[in-house]
Design a protein around this motif. Structure first.
Motif, PDB file in Angstrom:
ATOM      1  N   UNK A 152       0.833  -1.203   0.000  1.00  0.00           N
ATOM      2  CA  UNK A 152       0.000   0.000   0.000  1.00  0.00           C
ATOM      3  C   UNK A 152       0.869   1.256   0.000  1.00  0.00           C
ATOM      4  N   UNK A 153       1.932   1.242   0.805  1.00  0.00           N
ATOM      5  CA  UNK A 153       2.829   2.399   0.876  1.00  0.00           C
ATOM      6  C   UNK A 153       3.501   2.639  -0.476  1.00  0.00           C
ATOM      7  N   UNK A 154       3.944   1.561  -1.108  1.00  0.00           N
ATOM      8  CA  UNK A 154       4.564   1.674  -2.436  1.00  0.00           C
ATOM      9  C   UNK A 154       3.557   2.227  -3.440  1.00  0.00           C
ATOM     10  N   UNK A 155       2.323   1.697  -3.407  1.00  0.00           N
ATOM     11  CA  UNK A 155       1.288   2.141  -4.339  1.00  0.00           C
ATOM     12  C   UNK A 155       0.974   3.622  -4.153  1.00  0.00           C
ATOM     13  N   UNK A 156       0.823   4.053  -2.915  1.00  0.00           N
ATOM     14  CA  UNK A 156       0.515   5.464  -2.632  1.00  0.00           C
ATOM     15  C   UNK A 156       1.650   6.360  -3.123  1.00  0.00           C
TER      16      UNK A 156
END
Length: 281
Positions: A152-156
């Motif tokens: 999720x952090x990478x995607x954001x």
């Protein structure tokens, strides 16, 4: 949950099934409007709005209690706001603001073949693509109990980076086009008929590169929620890529017919991926 139930489909009873029902209604409406008005950019006008609506439907079904669904929705709403602003300032929402490429396609195909294309792709086909590339939120809805993780952090992070670069790219193109118009109206010589500096120095279509990049990383949210790396919602970014390949090919054919020097730009600069020879002609 209100289910439109326009046609039976496997997602009936889910919030993203409602989004599919709406997509069908939007497709019919856009096709009818195109037949009535003889303008074929109706899908272009709602392209930036539909994903936000679809995400809001899913997030609302979870009572906005899922952090992941809320983040995905906020990102898509920001994406839609930027795209709406850019499209509006170019006059796309005004009467007669039709994309110039539709006229070219009409001339190439003729009236009968073009109407077949209009009935199959211009409205329904494109809106199916829009529905598909937003569909990772359905997978995230299925796994909404899964806590946020490093994906999720990478995607954001990547989504925001692509978002910012695309906004800057749009600003560069807008400034270039406005200066070009000013020179033409003032009778001055236009030394550069098409933009080749800024982000356009590194690839010919940086906006499309960022656009595809955002929807590629949007898929990461679905993986983060379900731990499934391959599933049907990945068809969305694949379909979008195919659309952009076709769209840029048509745009470049038109540019080449107007500006023979565009061939040199094609030879020296990749189409989408910077610092590669991929797409160089």
């Amino acid at each position: 949950m209100i289910d439109v139930n326009f046609i039976p489909h496997p997602l009936q009873g889910t919030p993203y099934g409602i989004a599919l029902d709406l997509a069908i209604i939007f497709a019919i409406a856009c096709w009818l409007l195109s037949v009535i008005t003889r303008e074929y950019s109706w899908v272009d006008r709602i392209w930036c709005i539909c994903p936000g609506i679809y995400c809001l439907i899913v997030a609302a079904d979870a009572d906005f209690s899922s952090t992941r669904l809320n983040i995905m929705t906020v990102l898509v709403l920001a994406w839609g706001a930027r795209l709406t602003f850019n499209y509006a300032r170019k006059g796309g929402f005004q009467a007669g603001g039709e994309d110039y490429r539709w006229k070219v396609i009409q001339e190439q195909l003729g009236p009968v073949k073009f109407q077949i294309l209009n009935f199959t792709f211009v409205a329904p086909g494109q809106l199916l693509v829009v529905w598909l590339f937003t569909s990772p939120i359905h997978q995230a809805w299925l796994g909404q109990e899964q806590p946020l993780n490093f994906l999720d952090v990478i995607a954001i992070t990547l989504f925001v980076i692509f978002f910012v670069i695309e906004a800057l790219t749009d600003a560069q193109m807008w400034a270039f086009q406005q200066e070009k118009k000013r020179k033409i109206n003032a009778g001055e010589t236009v030394s550069a008929p098409f933009i080749t500096d800024g982000f356009f120095k590194y690839c010919r279509h940086p906006s499309y590169t960022c656009e595809m990049g955002m929807w590629y990383v949007f898929y990461l949210f679905a993986i983060a929620a379900t731990d499934q790396w391959i599933h049907w919602t990945g068809l969305g970014f694949i379909a979008l890529t195919l659309v952009f390949f076709g769209s840029t090919r048509l745009s470049e054919t038109i540019s080449l017919s107007r500006y023979p020097s565009y061939r040199d730009y094609q030879a020296s600069t990749p189409r989408f991926i910077p610092f590669t020879r991929f797409g160089s002609i």
